[in-house]
Design a protein around this motif. Structure first.
Motif: not given
Length: 641
Positions: A531-560
């Protein structure tokens, strides 16, 4: 005015007991047509004649050979017989072929008959009465138990009028041919007539055929057209079941159609080398062994085969049981057809029975008991029970109307009428398709239960995923089934409240995605980042790394988040916040008030994004019909109200 009743009468009896002479005396027609027959004074092949009976019934006679060597020709003629004339010479009484022919007629289920004591002029009254008593004892307990026994002399004419009256009386009691069956004519003769071409003859055992109709010769699958028809020697436009019929075929040479072939409608019946049957071993023979080689006779067709008994090693004389017959050449049969089994060498009739399944799977030893239970249902006189078992035999993909026609020999209309009861009771389910498909309700429920079980197991293992993709379910459960069956089951599962279908995903109806506290927090932070990035969104992989999420959890949260409509995936896999995209649409439409054309440079200024994001965003706007590509530019479309 009703058409006269027509029936086919077959002769049976020992050689030289006067069958052909009797037919000639009754009809004035000599059924012995071959030169060898006239020279030797015996019937080698089938002979035919016709007679108008008192009361108007029209009888066609099939005169069959009596000599043991010619029994197989006799068998070719008895398949379509309504009534049998069991011929016994008064001066010889019951002989070996008398017994064999009688047993064959019994095994073939011929419903009625008349017993004729020929050559009565050669014996005195006392001898004639003794023979009559012997014969009555011989047929006791059989289909001829109540049959009239008439003494005649073809030589003097004595008793012929009484015989004609008896035949006329029996004709009124012969059951009619079953309705709703497809046209079938077993070929017993094929020849060529100058000026007409190929002509085949046989007894039309079911259905009807008309001139001009396209037909099929089975099992060779050759096509031909009916040029003309004769019934009992009279030209007709249509021939019906129970009539001796000659068919003039257009498009085939006489040599291409052989005795044993079958004329039938195109693309209905199917040849098979396997037949599931109920078989009876004659009490006068040694019984039938498992894996025994046999000669199989069905209508005018014969071939070698091997019998596989279901769950037993041997049928004792007089016993009956279920079996599968494997043939060396394909037969074209339908359930309810009768057959005869003979020993190949030395030749003798072993038994016979009825066909229960004409297109079965190959029987394997562990399935013998299952086969017996299944065939008990297929043996039922109730057509609805037989249809339910056939549909069940199709497994979880059921059977369509075309296959059911091939498995029954019934017309489409008769099949649908017969299915009405099981459909109404819910025992069979109809799937809307072309042709319509039918499933056993309990197997349908079992399959639905398996799918729900698989989904529940998936949800337990992946609680954050909404469901399984449709294609994965189809691949696992419906790989060989038609697509309409898969769609119907999903619709039925949703209707019953057991499944939930959302676009390309399927879930168990009870499944709800429930996030843990840490997952809720991570989801909120992911959404906030976009939301904060607007039309220049962040790299999803970097967001996941910053939150220290597992790959499966990250994929599920993005999907939801995408499923909830908070995030949107656009072309090239880029993800934007939905609010940013809505704001972009508003700016584009506002720009459209001054100019309905938009180039990339203008769009970059309007959106405040880089070229890297501009192209995917423009393609996204095209897909949601905000813009339409027009060369190198976009034309802004008015908003849909």
């Amino acid at each position: 005015m009703d058409a006269p009743r027509r029936l086919v009468i077959g002769t049976a009896g020992h050689i030289d007991h006067g069958k052909s002479l009797l037919v000639r005396a009754l009809t004035g027609i000599d059924p012995d047509r071959l030169k060898e027959e006239k020279e030797r004074g015996i019937t080698i092949d089938l002979g035919f004649a016709s007679l108008a009976l008192p009361g108007g019934a029209q009888a066609g006679f099939v005169d069959v050979p009596g000599h043991e060597r010619f029994v197989r020709n006799m068998l070719a003629g008895v398949g379509g017989i309504d009534l049998v004339l069991l011929v016994i010479a008064a001066d010889e009484s019951i002989k070996p072929q008398t017994r064999e022919h009688f047993q064959i007629c019994r095994l073939l289920g011929i419903p009625r008959g008349v017993i004729v004591l020929t050559k009565s002029d050669l014996v005195d009254t006392d001898i004639l009465e003794i023979v009559r008593l012997e014969v009555r004892e011989f047929v006791a307990g059989s289909f001829l138990e109540q049959a009239p026994i008439l003494a005649v002399s073809a030589k003097t004419g004595a008793g012929l009028d009484e015989l004609k009256q008896a035949l006329a009386a029996e004709a009124g009691s012969v059951p009619g041919r079953p309705l709703g069956r497809v046209f079938r004519l077993p070929v017993d003769r094929s020849f060529s007539i100058r000026g007409f071409g190929t002509v085949v003859t046989g007894t039309l055992i079911s259905g009807s055929v008309t001139t001009g109709e396209e037909i099929e010769v089975l099992p060779t699958r050759q096509r031909a057209k009916v040029r003309g028809l004769e019934v009992f020697g009279e030209a007709r436009r249509e021939a019906s079941a129970g009539q001796r019929t000659a068919v003039n075929l257009q498009g085939l040479e006489a040599a291409a159609v052989l005795r044993g072939n079958l004329l039938a409608p195109r693309d209905v019946l199917r040849p098979s080398r396997l037949l599931d049957v109920k078989v009876e071993a004659l009490s006068s023979e040694a019984g039938i062994e498992d894996q025994m080689p046999v000669r199989f006779h069905h209508l005018s067709f014969e071939t070698l085969g091997r019998i596989r008994l279901a769950g037993i090693e041997r049928l004792e004389p007089g016993e009956s049981g279920f079996a599968q017959i494997r043939l060396s050449r394909p037969a074209v049969a339908i359930p309810g057809d009768r057959f005869i089994l003979r020993r190949p060498s030395p030749a003798a009739t072993l038994g016979g029975g009825v066909i229960l399944d004409n297109l079965p799977r190959k029987l394997r030893a562990p399935e013998a008991a299952t086969l017996a239970r299944r065939l008990q249902s297929l043996e039922s006189p109730d057509g609805g029970i037989r249809l339910k078992e056939l549909v069940r035999g199709g497994g979880k993909q059921g059977m369509d109307l075309t296959e059911l026609r091939a498995r029954t020999g019934w017309s489409a209309e008769f099949l649908l009428e017969s299915l009405a009861g099981p459909l109404k009771s819910g025992e069979i389910i109809r799937v809307s398709s072309e042709p319509p498909r039918f499933l056993a309700a309990d197997l349908h429920d079992e399959l639905l239960g398996e799918i729900v079980g698989a989904l529940e197991a998936f949800h337990r293992e992946h609680p954050l995923q909404v469901g399984l993709p449709k294609e994965e379910i189809r691949s696992r459960f419906f790989r060989r089934a038609p697509g309409e069956l898969f769609r119907a089951l999903l619709e039925e599962g949703a209707r019953r409240g057991r499944l939930r279908v959302d676009r390309d995903l399927v879930a168990a109806a009870s499944h709800k995605v429930t996030l843990k506290e840490a997952e809720v927090s991570a989801s909120e932070r992911i959404e906030e980042s976009f939301r904060n990035a607007g039309l220049n969104p962040p790299d999803p992989a970097q967001v996941v790394a910053d939150l220290a999420l597992s790959r499966e959890t990250a994929e599920n949260l993005f999907f939801l988040l995408v499923k909830q409509g908070k995030l949107v995936r656009v072309q090239e896999g880029r993800i934007f916040h939905a609010a940013a995209l809505e704001a972009l649409k508003a700016r584009v439409w506002e720009h459209g008030k001054t100019s309905d054309l938009l180039d990339i440079a203008t769009f970059k200024d309007l959106s405040g994004t880089t070229r890297k994001n501009a192209i995917p965003l423009l393609e996204y706007l095209d897909t949601v019909r905000v813009t339409r590509r027009d060369g190198d530019r976009r034309r802004i479309l008015p908003p849909v109200r």
